[in-house]
Scaffold this active site. Structure first.
Site, PDB file in Angstrom:
ATOM      1  N   ASP A 147     -28.388  58.471   1.522  1.00 45.87           N
ATOM      2  CA  ASP A 147     -27.552  59.461   0.843  1.00 45.87           C
ATOM      3  C   ASP A 147     -26.287  58.789   0.315  1.00 45.87           C
ATOM      4  O   ASP A 147     -26.323  57.614  -0.054  1.00 45.87           O
ATOM      5  CB  ASP A 147     -27.224  60.599   1.828  1.00 45.87           C
ATOM      6  N   HIS A 219     -21.489  64.665  -0.058  1.00 47.47           N
ATOM      7  CA  HIS A 219     -22.894  65.079   0.073  1.00 47.47           C
ATOM      8  C   HIS A 219     -23.553  64.493   1.318  1.00 47.47           C
ATOM      9  O   HIS A 219     -24.233  65.203   2.077  1.00 47.47           O
ATOM     10  CB  HIS A 219     -23.649  64.664  -1.188  1.00 47.47           C
ATOM     11  N   SER A 543     -31.171  70.058  -1.211  1.00 48.70           N
ATOM     12  CA  SER A 543     -30.478  69.019  -0.427  1.00 48.70           C
ATOM     13  C   SER A 543     -30.035  69.548   0.919  1.00 48.70           C
ATOM     14  O   SER A 543     -29.994  68.824   1.915  1.00 48.70           O
ATOM     15  CB  SER A 543     -29.238  68.528  -1.186  1.00 48.70           C
TER      16      SER A 543
END
Length: 764
Positions: A147, A219, A543
């Site tokens: 990620d 994220h 996600s």
């Protein structure tokens, strides 16, 4: 003519000199390619490195210097291959060399951008116990996150009261900007970053923050804390959704592989991360990212390649299905990985819209800004400016609004598409034009809450029409938008999120994708304070759904460490539910239609049942070899991919015959039979009876109708027969369940009848 020829020669000479002085070859331009060579077998990693160099030297006509300059990565731990800068001609030449399976360019992937665990029925603050089982062994489960990195100082990643790092862990913490080996702890036990693939394709400039595993976008921290974050006593988003929150496996360990930067994640970096994760010893890999469109081949796709070799090493791989929302848009299609769709929970963030006629409406929002008094509301189409038409201005495009007409008013804008950023941008456009509020009509993704920069809310088409009708029939229409608030239980839940990508699987229609759906709408989790100066944030996307499944996989690993990746996926799929909290069918789409397997896979994740599924549909490497043979891979390619001498003699008749926890027949001609094998992981002595809900127009029979088990891990085969009764043009859906006194093991049935090849008739 001589003068013209001299002029042409002069121009060509000047062009050549310009190219030469710029340091660029006039005839050869290079790009970054992945050269994939399958399983590394028993070869020594150093020997693989030497062999890769020899191949590059041969391509560069014996130049050792050029070979070294072109080399970017060598993959030599979990699988074999390398990344190098090559011309198209050189890439073609490499593809023909012995041992090469595929050569593909360095493509970019995008990120598929709490209370959810309470909603699914898990209890406990630190261990997330499932009634009847102890999951304390999760401290020995290591999850690898590919990620954007991590913010290790977040309270979600505290190592308080955690035991030492598990024995056998080979990972380490790579030093870099604002990050060193001491930044890790007993919770975050590994951290690496990969920049070479990104650097080869992008102008770095100011686009890269933290050349290290540290997360600058948020994220990666969000996904890691959703799956494995520690309990945080008062997590909230600016006061919204306040309360205790934790990940699915709060005591599991985290290893970070930062491959994603400001504009995306590149293939050569992703493969390097997979290669290291396999060597380091992770038990699970979680990827909340993927291509923008379905891939065209399994072994010209970095995620499919990396996940194949991870699963071959016993590592479970979970990936998001994508956020395109349309039929056939599902990505991450390989059968060896778990592909996750997104759905809602029963928590929403709503702002009230009060009109001058006292009508009240609600819309999704994260804006805490408030209007102190009612003000005039107008359609954005009436405030068009410049060269824009009223229709164009109705979408509140940049520079499309007349500030004189907008100033001091609330605007009603339209939205098309699924980008959260563009919704936020519309509120910026309205604010810059002088607007004080916005109602955004968005039928597709109306459930996604956005942190607007002015008082604003998202409504669907019906509510939007009623608001516009009020405006058009009132001489001085007024409105007021209140700050967002948290609501629980106001709508049926779960619902499949409209943005969640859907099946069928366009690469291999016989394999259902997505496999499962999990919460992915308005999820609160950890964040990077480098982005927006926040410690926690609310995001939506597949996600966010993927790490919910990742956390559950960690709990399964804690209780059943010997289960294969396929068995773990099976337990997740066969225990899922297709009913919402009111025991009604889960819905999908703006119209609230009944969801089908292309929306939610096997159903909504049900953690309370996954540790005792009763039966599993297991698969081993030999099954995946037979699957590859069935879809057209030859023996030579399969041998290179798997690293053994297996043949295609045991190939499946069709890809539908893979022992998968769903059954899809995309081209049914009259009759068809499929055999499946189930393994008893429940009570040693147990009897299961088949319960069939056949797809419409299809007769389904199961032989035998009863499965009698006498021991644990016993395997029994059964056959499912399909017979067309009333053909339909589209896919139809049903289910097969094996029911015992204790367990209900359910498999989706998806069928499409083949179109008739009969000659067309003539109308008289």
């Amino acid at each position: 003519m001589g003068s013209l020829r001299n002029t042409r020669e002069t121009v060509l000479l000047c062009l050549f000199l310009a190219v030469f002085l710029a340091g660029i070859s006039p005839s050869v331009s290079s790009k970054l390619y992945v050269v994939y060579m399958g399983s590394k077998g028993s070869d020594d990693p150093d020997e693989i490195l030497r062999a890769n160099h020899q191949m590059l030297t041969a391509i560069h006509k014996g130049s050792d210097e050029e070979a070294r300059a072109s080399h970017v990565y060598s993959y030599r731990h979990g699988f074999r291959g390398f990344a190098a800068k090559l011309s198209e001609e050189q890439a073609s030449e490499v593809s023909k060399m012995p041992g090469v399976i595929s050569v593909f360019p360095n493509k970019r992937r995008t990120l598929h951008t709490t209370h959810s665990w309470d909603f699914m029925g898990l209890i406990g603050e630190e261990t997330m116990e499932i009634p009847g089982f102890s999951t304390k062994n999760q401290v020995n489960v290591i999850i690898g996150f590919i990620d954007t990195g991590i913010w290790p100082e977040s309270p979600s990643f505290s190592d308080a009261n955690m035991p030492p790092v598990p024995a056998g862990w080979k990972g380490h913490c790579q030093s870099g900007e604002a990050f060193n080996s001491s930044t890790c702890n007993r919770k975050v036990i590994g951290a690496r970053y990969y920049l070479n693939g990104y650097e080869a394709e992008e102008q770095l400039g100011n686009t890269v923050s933290f050349k290290s595993p540290r997360d600058s976008s948020g994220h990666g921290s969000h996904t890691a804390s959703t799956a494995a974050g520690r309990y945080v006593n008062n997590m909230n988003y600016e006061g919204l959704a306040s309360g205790g929150a934790r990940g699915g496996a709060p005591m599991a360990r985290i290893a970070v592989y930062k491959t994603c930067w400001s504009s995306g994640c590149y293939d050569v970096d992703l493969l390097a991360a997979f290669d290291d994760a396999i060597r380091d010893g992770v038990h699970i890999v979680s990827l909340s990212l993927g291509p923008d469109a379905p891939q065209g081949d399994y072994f010209s796709d970095a995620i499919s390649v990396g996940s194949f070799h991870a699963v071959s090493h016993g590592i479970v791989v979970a990936a998001s299905v994508g956020n395109e929302g349309s039929p056939g848009s599902a990505t991450n299609l390989a059968p060896w990985m778990i592909t996750v769709a997104a759905s809602s929970t029963d928590r929403e963030f709503m702002s009230d819209i009060i009109l001058g006629n006292r009508a009240h409406f609600s819309g999704e929002s994260l804006s805490l800004l408030k209007m102190n008094a009612s003000t005039k509301i107008i359609s954005a189409s009436k405030a068009y400016g410049g060269y824009f038409t009223p229709y164009q201005s109705s979408y509140c495009l940049d520079s499309s609004l007349n500030s004189t007409k907008v100033r001091g008013n609330v605007l009603v804008c339209r939205h098309a598409g699924s980008s959260a950023e563009s919704k936020l941008a519309k509120s910026v456009v309205v604010k810059e034009a002088g607007g004080v509020g916005m109602v955004l009509i968005d039928e597709t993704d109306r459930d996604v809450a956005i942190p607007f920069v002015i008082p604003a809310a998202i409504v669907g088409r019906k509510v939007g029409h009623r608001i516009l009708t009020y405006i058009n029939n009132t001489s001085n229409p007024m409105s007021r938008i209140l700050p967002a608030k948290t609501l629980l239980g106001s709508q049926a839940a779960p619902r499949v999120a409209p943005f969640s990508s859907k099946g069928p699987n366009v690469l291999t229609p016989e394999i259902l994708k997505p496999d499962i759906t999990a919460p992915g709408l308005n999820i609160l989790a950890a964040w990077s304070p480098a982005a927006n100066k926040m410690n926690f944030n609310i995001l939506s996307g597949t996600s966010m759904a993927c790490p919910h499944v990742t956390g559950i996989v960690a709990l399964i690993k804690a209780v059943h460490p010997s289960w294969s990746p396929a068995a773990i996926k099976s337990s997740i799929m066969t225990t899922a539910t297709v009913l919402d909290k009111h025991r009604k069918p889960i819905t999908a789409g703006p119209d609230g239609r009944r969801a089908n397997a292309f929306d939610l896979g096997s159903g909504f994740l049900n953690p309370r049942r996954i540790l005792d599924p009763g039966l599993t549909y297991d698969a081993e490497s030999t099954d995946y070899k037979a699957f590859l043979c069935s879809i057209g891979y030859d023996e030579k390619s399969v041998n290179l991919i798997t690293g053994d001498n297996s043949t295609c003699n045991q190939s499946f008749p069709t890809a539908s015959d893979l022992n998968y926890a769903s059954i899809t027949v995309p081209n049914l001609r009259n009759t068809f039979s499929i055999t499946r094998t189930v393994t008893n992981v429940g009570r040693p002595r147990s009897i299961y009876r088949s319960v069939v809900f056949p797809p419409m127009g299809i007769n389904v029979t199961v032989i035998p109708k009863r499965l009698i088990f006498n021991r644990y891990r016993q395997k029994i085969n059964f056959t499912v027969n399909f017979n067309v009764i009333a053909p339909s043009q589209n896919y139809v859906f049903g289910s097969l369940s094996w029911r015992s006194r204790k367990s209900w093991v359910t498999t989706p049935l998806i069928v499409r009848v083949a179109r008739s090849r009969s000659r067309p008739g003539f109308m008289l």
